[in-house]
Design a protein around this motif. Structure first.
Motif, PDB file in Angstrom:
ATOM      1  N   LEU A  93       0.807  -1.222   0.000  1.00  0.00           N
ATOM      2  CA  LEU A  93       0.000   0.000   0.000  1.00  0.00           C
ATOM      3  C   LEU A  93       0.838   1.269   0.000  1.00  0.00           C
ATOM      4  N   VAL A  94       2.130   1.133   0.260  1.00  0.00           N
ATOM      5  CA  VAL A  94       3.003   2.315   0.237  1.00  0.00           C
ATOM      6  C   VAL A  94       3.073   2.849  -1.190  1.00  0.00           C
ATOM      7  N   PRO A  95       2.861   4.162  -1.383  1.00  0.00           N
ATOM      8  CA  PRO A  95       2.933   4.728  -2.746  1.00  0.00           C
ATOM      9  C   PRO A  95       4.275   4.419  -3.396  1.00  0.00           C
ATOM     10  N   ARG A  96       4.230   3.983  -4.642  1.00  0.00           N
ATOM     11  CA  ARG A  96       5.445   3.587  -5.356  1.00  0.00           C
ATOM     12  C   ARG A  96       5.841   4.643  -6.376  1.00  0.00           C
ATOM     13  N   ASP A  97       7.078   4.533  -6.808  1.00  0.00           N
ATOM     14  CA  ASP A  97       7.575   5.329  -7.927  1.00  0.00           C
ATOM     15  C   ASP A  97       6.729   4.972  -9.144  1.00  0.00           C
ATOM     16  N   PRO A  98       6.103   5.959  -9.802  1.00  0.00           N
ATOM     17  CA  PRO A  98       5.244   5.668 -10.964  1.00  0.00           C
ATOM     18  C   PRO A  98       5.957   4.893 -12.069  1.00  0.00           C
ATOM     19  N   ALA A  99       7.269   4.994 -12.115  1.00  0.00           N
ATOM     20  CA  ALA A  99       8.023   4.322 -13.183  1.00  0.00           C
ATOM     21  C   ALA A  99       8.381   2.886 -12.832  1.00  0.00           C
ATOM     22  N   ASP A 100       8.039   2.431 -11.622  1.00  0.00           N
ATOM     23  CA  ASP A 100       8.478   1.110 -11.173  1.00  0.00           C
ATOM     24  C   ASP A 100       7.951  -0.045 -12.020  1.00  0.00           C
ATOM     25  N   SER A 101       6.885   0.164 -12.744  1.00  0.00           N
ATOM     26  CA  SER A 101       6.324  -0.922 -13.557  1.00  0.00           C
ATOM     27  C   SER A 101       6.950  -0.998 -14.950  1.00  0.00           C
ATOM     28  N   LYS A 102       7.911  -0.114 -15.230  1.00  0.00           N
ATOM     29  CA  LYS A 102       8.462  -0.021 -16.576  1.00  0.00           C
ATOM     30  C   LYS A 102       9.710  -0.882 -16.775  1.00  0.00           C
ATOM     31  N   ASP A 103      10.040  -1.105 -18.048  1.00  0.00           N
ATOM     32  CA  ASP A 103      11.317  -1.693 -18.423  1.00  0.00           C
ATOM     33  C   ASP A 103      12.366  -0.591 -18.349  1.00  0.00           C
ATOM     34  N   VAL A 104      13.623  -0.932 -18.574  1.00  0.00           N
ATOM     35  CA  VAL A 104      14.668   0.086 -18.459  1.00  0.00           C
ATOM     36  C   VAL A 104      15.638   0.072 -19.623  1.00  0.00           C
ATOM     37  N   ILE A 105      16.323   1.201 -19.772  1.00  0.00           N
ATOM     38  CA  ILE A 105      17.481   1.318 -20.641  1.00  0.00           C
ATOM     39  C   ILE A 105      18.649   1.694 -19.739  1.00  0.00           C
ATOM     40  N   MET A 106      19.706   0.891 -19.778  1.00  0.00           N
ATOM     41  CA  MET A 106      20.882   1.119 -18.945  1.00  0.00           C
ATOM     42  C   MET A 106      22.044   1.592 -19.811  1.00  0.00           C
ATOM     43  N   GLU A 107      22.687   2.658 -19.373  1.00  0.00           N
ATOM     44  CA  GLU A 107      23.872   3.151 -20.047  1.00  0.00           C
ATOM     45  C   GLU A 107      25.067   2.945 -19.122  1.00  0.00           C
ATOM     46  N   ILE A 108      26.086   2.256 -19.602  1.00  0.00           N
ATOM     47  CA  ILE A 108      27.288   1.982 -18.817  1.00  0.00           C
ATOM     48  C   ILE A 108      28.467   2.609 -19.542  1.00  0.00           C
ATOM     49  N   LYS A 109      29.220   3.447 -18.823  1.00  0.00           N
ATOM     50  CA  LYS A 109      30.341   4.159 -19.439  1.00  0.00           C
ATOM     51  C   LYS A 109      31.612   3.962 -18.619  1.00  0.00           C
ATOM     52  N   GLY A 110      32.718   3.727 -19.318  1.00  0.00           N
ATOM     53  CA  GLY A 110      34.005   3.698 -18.657  1.00  0.00           C
ATOM     54  C   GLY A 110      34.356   5.097 -18.184  1.00  0.00           C
ATOM     55  N   GLY A 111      35.079   5.187 -17.081  1.00  0.00           N
ATOM     56  CA  GLY A 111      35.454   6.491 -16.543  1.00  0.00           C
ATOM     57  C   GLY A 111      36.942   6.586 -16.366  1.00  0.00           C
ATOM     58  N   GLU A 112      37.371   7.054 -15.200  1.00  0.00           N
ATOM     59  CA  GLU A 112      38.797   7.132 -14.918  1.00  0.00           C
ATOM     60  C   GLU A 112      39.389   5.728 -14.873  1.00  0.00           C
ATOM     61  N   GLY A 113      40.544   5.571 -15.443  1.00  0.00           N
ATOM     62  CA  GLY A 113      41.179   4.258 -15.406  1.00  0.00           C
ATOM     63  C   GLY A 113      41.490   3.699 -16.778  1.00  0.00           C
ATOM     64  N   GLY A 114      41.155   4.444 -17.847  1.00  0.00           N
ATOM     65  CA  GLY A 114      41.506   4.014 -19.200  1.00  0.00           C
ATOM     66  C   GLY A 114      40.952   2.658 -19.574  1.00  0.00           C
ATOM     67  N   GLU A 115      41.829   1.791 -20.103  1.00  0.00           N
ATOM     68  CA  GLU A 115      41.395   0.469 -20.554  1.00  0.00           C
ATOM     69  C   GLU A 115      40.810  -0.368 -19.425  1.00  0.00           C
ATOM     70  N   GLU A 116      41.363  -0.240 -18.221  1.00  0.00           N
ATOM     71  CA  GLU A 116      40.836  -1.015 -17.090  1.00  0.00           C
ATOM     72  C   GLU A 116      39.395  -0.631 -16.790  1.00  0.00           C
ATOM     73  N   SER A 117      39.103   0.660 -16.870  1.00  0.00           N
ATOM     74  CA  SER A 117      37.732   1.131 -16.659  1.00  0.00           C
ATOM     75  C   SER A 117      36.797   0.586 -17.729  1.00  0.00           C
ATOM     76  N   ALA A 118      37.253   0.567 -18.976  1.00  0.00           N
ATOM     77  CA  ALA A 118      36.434   0.031 -20.074  1.00  0.00           C
ATOM     78  C   ALA A 118      36.191  -1.462 -19.889  1.00  0.00           C
ATOM     79  N   LEU A 119      37.208  -2.183 -19.410  1.00  0.00           N
ATOM     80  CA  LEU A 119      37.033  -3.616 -19.148  1.00  0.00           C
ATOM     81  C   LEU A 119      36.032  -3.840 -18.024  1.00  0.00           C
ATOM     82  N   PHE A 120      36.085  -2.982 -17.005  1.00  0.00           N
ATOM     83  CA  PHE A 120      35.137  -3.109 -15.889  1.00  0.00           C
ATOM     84  C   PHE A 120      33.718  -2.785 -16.351  1.00  0.00           C
ATOM     85  N   ALA A 121      33.573  -1.816 -17.266  1.00  0.00           N
ATOM     86  CA  ALA A 121      32.247  -1.526 -17.838  1.00  0.00           C
ATOM     87  C   ALA A 121      31.690  -2.769 -18.516  1.00  0.00           C
TER      88      ALA A 121
END
Length: 359
Positions: A93-121
């Motif tokens: 009964l607790v009010p939910r986030d209206p978007a909770d019933s939706k599917d998602v699009i996830m964006e994953i980006k490498g950051g600091e760390g060069g190639e290691e960051s890209a591998l972790f992504a």
């Protein structure tokens, strides 16, 4: 809070009648919207009816126990069950986030760390793909820019549930907590001295928008085509198939170069653009939602971390809930259930506290 249940039971009955009308199903958008609300209410109605039944059984057992002690054992079974149902009903009964019933699009980006960051992504992409597989969800890579060693400078993935999930079980309800900076501590494959390095990758989680959520006019779009870059198969980086779409009123941009066909890239870029516009609209319309989104990645800086993955200690730590476990190898293979549960429980507790305080 339980006083509102009778109104929801009546709404559930009305929806049941509406969904039996063939005319409703001629409009796929409306049918899906009604189906999601019906599933949400079904969980509440089912729990409420069981709560009422156990309440009646417990009352009868207490009356009978006064004359026959053998009913005491039934009371001991029914009391914890009633408590369990009461808590579940409160949570539903607790009010939910209206978007909770939706599917998602996830964006994953490498950051600091060069190639290691890209591998972790790339490792994070595999982790989320495996988690989705465990839950029976479908994943689809919409766009990707690979690094020289096989990681990802940037990758965008859609995660879609099958059918109509139960409340709190849709991709957005569970994966929205993944938005933010993920820090990794390990010996990179590029490290010859065996020293532990720290790098980071950023994750952004967007609720996938549908046509009924966001209205986009063709006149508001600028569509540019260009030649794909990076590793690719036949025709991928030899023709102008990549597409960049700019929403002129807002300046929001989405691009895709993953597919061989310009038309396919345009369709994928539009999906990403819709999700970004929905996110922007929700943030502008809802200050609370905007505050919640501050936890999502803005810059991929190691200091703005939400979670740390320590490979030498096989430890995963979530810095928002204090969750810590020493099964990182299993987590990286998709066993995210416990860490996500800690975040779901924390959010529900906050929402319940807000309801009880009248906020």
């Amino acid at each position: 809070m339980f006083e509102a249940v009778d109104t929801l039971v009546a709404e559930h009955a009305e929806l049941e009648v509406r969904m039996s009308d063939p005319a409703v199903h001629s409009d796929q958008g409306l049918a899906k919207k009604l189906g999601q609300r019906y599933a949400e209410l079904t969980a509440i109605v089912k729990t409420y009816r069981e709560f009422q039944q156990v309440t009646d059984d417990l009352e009868a057992a207490r009356e009978l126990a006064a004359e026959d002690e053998s009913f005491a054992a039934e009371i001991e079974t029914l009391e914890p069950r009633l408590h369990e149902l009461s808590e579940r009903l409160q949570r539903l009964l607790v009010p939910r986030d209206p978007a909770d019933s939706k599917d998602v699009i996830m964006e994953i980006k490498g950051g600091e760390g060069g190639e290691e960051s890209a591998l972790f992504a790339g490792d994070l992409l595999r982790m989320y793909s495996r988690y989705a597989e465990h839950r029976g969800w479908k994943t689809e890579i919409l766009d990707a820019t690979e690094s020289a060693l096989g990681g990802y400078k940037s990758v965008t993935m859609a995660v879609k549930a099958k059918g109509t999930p139960e409340p709190g079980e849709a991709p957005h309800a569970l994966l929205k907590f993944e938005g933010g900076v993920h820090r990794v501590q390990r010996v990179p494959v590029t490290e010859s001295q065996g020293r532990i390095h720290t790098s980071a990758a950023g994750v952004l989680v967007l609720a996938e928008a549908e046509d009924i959520d966001i209205e986009i006019h063709d006149s508001d779009l600028r569509i540019d085509v260009y030649r794909s870059s990076g590793p690719g198969g036949q025709s991928v980086n030899t023709t102008d198939s990549a597409v960049r779409i700019t929403h002129l009123p807002t300046g929001v941009v989405a691009s895709c170069q993953n597919e061989k066909s310009q038309l396919q890239n345009k369709e994928q870029a539009m999906r990403i653009l819709r999700a970004r516009l929905l996110e922007a609209a929700q943030a502008a319309a809802d200050a609370e939602a905007s505050d919640a989104r501050k936890s999502q990645i803005r810059t991929v800086d190691r200091s703005e971390r939400i979670r740390t993955y320590n490979f030498p200690e096989n430890r995963i730590s979530d810095h928002r809930t204090g969750f810590k476990a020493y099964n990182l190898d299993q987590v990286m293979d998709g066993a995210l259930e416990d860490v996500i549960k800690s975040l779901v429980d924390a959010e529900l507790s906050d929402r319940l506290a807000a309801v009880e305080s009248g906020e």
